[in-house]
Design a protein around this motif. Structure first.
Motif, PDB file in Angstrom:
ATOM      1  N   GLU A 195       0.828  -1.210   0.000  1.00  0.00           N
ATOM      2  CA  GLU A 195       0.000   0.000   0.000  1.00  0.00           C
ATOM      3  C   GLU A 195       0.858   1.253   0.000  1.00  0.00           C
ATOM      4  O   GLU A 195       0.550   2.237  -0.696  1.00  0.00           O
ATOM      5  N   THR A 200      -0.970  -1.282  -7.559  1.00  0.00           N
ATOM      6  CA  THR A 200      -2.245  -2.003  -7.619  1.00  0.00           C
ATOM      7  C   THR A 200      -2.398  -2.615  -9.008  1.00  0.00           C
ATOM      8  O   THR A 200      -1.619  -2.322  -9.929  1.00  0.00           O
ATOM      9  N   VAL A 216      -2.306  -8.348  -8.933  1.00  0.00           N
ATOM     10  CA  VAL A 216      -2.513  -8.264  -7.490  1.00  0.00           C
ATOM     11  C   VAL A 216      -3.906  -8.819  -7.215  1.00  0.00           C
ATOM     12  O   VAL A 216      -4.906  -8.313  -7.729  1.00  0.00           O
ATOM     13  N   SER A 263       5.497  -1.108 -11.237  1.00  0.00           N
ATOM     14  CA  SER A 263       4.335  -1.015 -12.111  1.00  0.00           C
ATOM     15  C   SER A 263       4.571  -1.818 -13.383  1.00  0.00           C
ATOM     16  O   SER A 263       5.685  -1.850 -13.913  1.00  0.00           O
TER      17      SER A 263
END
Length: 268
Positions: A195, A200, A216, A263
């Motif tokens: 987080e 994400t 994820v 990413s």
């Protein structure tokens, strides 16, 4: 107070008679005690793996004497200890193996060195303290012998180095803690670290040799067969799995190696 249960965690494997000898010592000294085998397949000499296996399992066991033996320093000046935790007793080498489980059982209350000759086997091998020192100690503790009867109090126990975790915006770097039977790669990082990184959706999981696009998710079936997923495992750590396969084999990752998550270049 006498205990009904003991547990054993070792790197002895099942090919030889080492585990049976330890069971036998406990059975001869304390025949009413029942032994639960956590695992005997800790990778040889991998103290951190053994520590994690016991720490992640002990809270689900009955109150017990927990014997753990992953002991590269057997026969040297390293101490054998009994650690008194809030929720049980732990016996093994003072090499960092016992502390994570002691904390998982509510924290360390006291520790004592295993030096009392009458509470070990009469003849002690330099290379098999599991049989000659730790198993007898567990049996005597289960029968109600006080931990303080074993030797002097130990003020400071050996700590394992903290596993490496670093979270940056868009990037998370973590040491691999363990690889399980299925090839799932457990990281030292937690969902809170993920987080912090802000990652994400689809991410890229990197080892030294390869990068794999990974979703994820929550469980294995969130991705198709053969695809990889990053999820929170049953111990609350981040883990990488391949649905129907081995993430360790795909990524070429093992304990103590570093995994980097960024990413995905295909993410939008």
């Amino acid at each position: 107070m006498p205990l009904t249960w003991a547990s054993m965690t070792t790197d002895y494997g099942l090919r030889d008679g080492f585990v049976a000898a330890c069971h036998g010592v406990i059975a001869r000294l304390a025949p009413a005690v029942r032994v639960i085998d956590v695992t005997h397949e800790v990778p040889p000499q991998n103290v951190r793996h053994g520590a994690m296996a016991l720490a992640q399992t002990a809270p689900y066991l009955p109150e017990a004497v927990h014997v753990a033996v992953v002991d590269p320093g057997v026969g040297t000046a390293r101490r054998g200890v009994v650690v008194v935790a809030e929720g049980g007793l732990l016996v093994g080498p003072d090499n960092g193996l016992l502390l994570p489980a002691a904390r998982a059982l509510g924290g360390v209350r006291a520790a004592y060195e295993l030096t009392e000759p009458s509470l070990r086997l009469p003849v002690t091998s330099a290379t098999f303290h599991g049989r000659d020192v730790f198993a007898p100690a567990a049996a005597h503790l289960a029968l109600g012998v006080l931990p303080s009867a074993f030797g002097n109090a130990v003020e400071t126990l050996v700590e394992l180095p903290e596993p490496f975790v670093a979270a940056f915006p868009g990037k998370l770097v973590s040491e691999v803690l363990t690889v399980d039977h299925f090839g799932n790669v457990q990281l030292a990082a937690t969902p809170a670290d993920l987080e912090l990184s802000g990652l994400t959706g689809a991410v890229s999981v990197h080892s030294e040799r390869v990068a794999v696009i990974t979703a994820v998710g929550r469980t294995f079936a969130d991705v198709p067969i053969g695809a990889s997923v990053l999820f929170a495992d049953s111990a609350g750590r981040l883990a990488v799995a391949v649905n129907g396969g081995s993430a360790a084999a795909v990524l070429g990752l093992g304990p103590a190696q570093e995994c980097t998550i960024t990413s995905s270049p295909t993410a939008t």
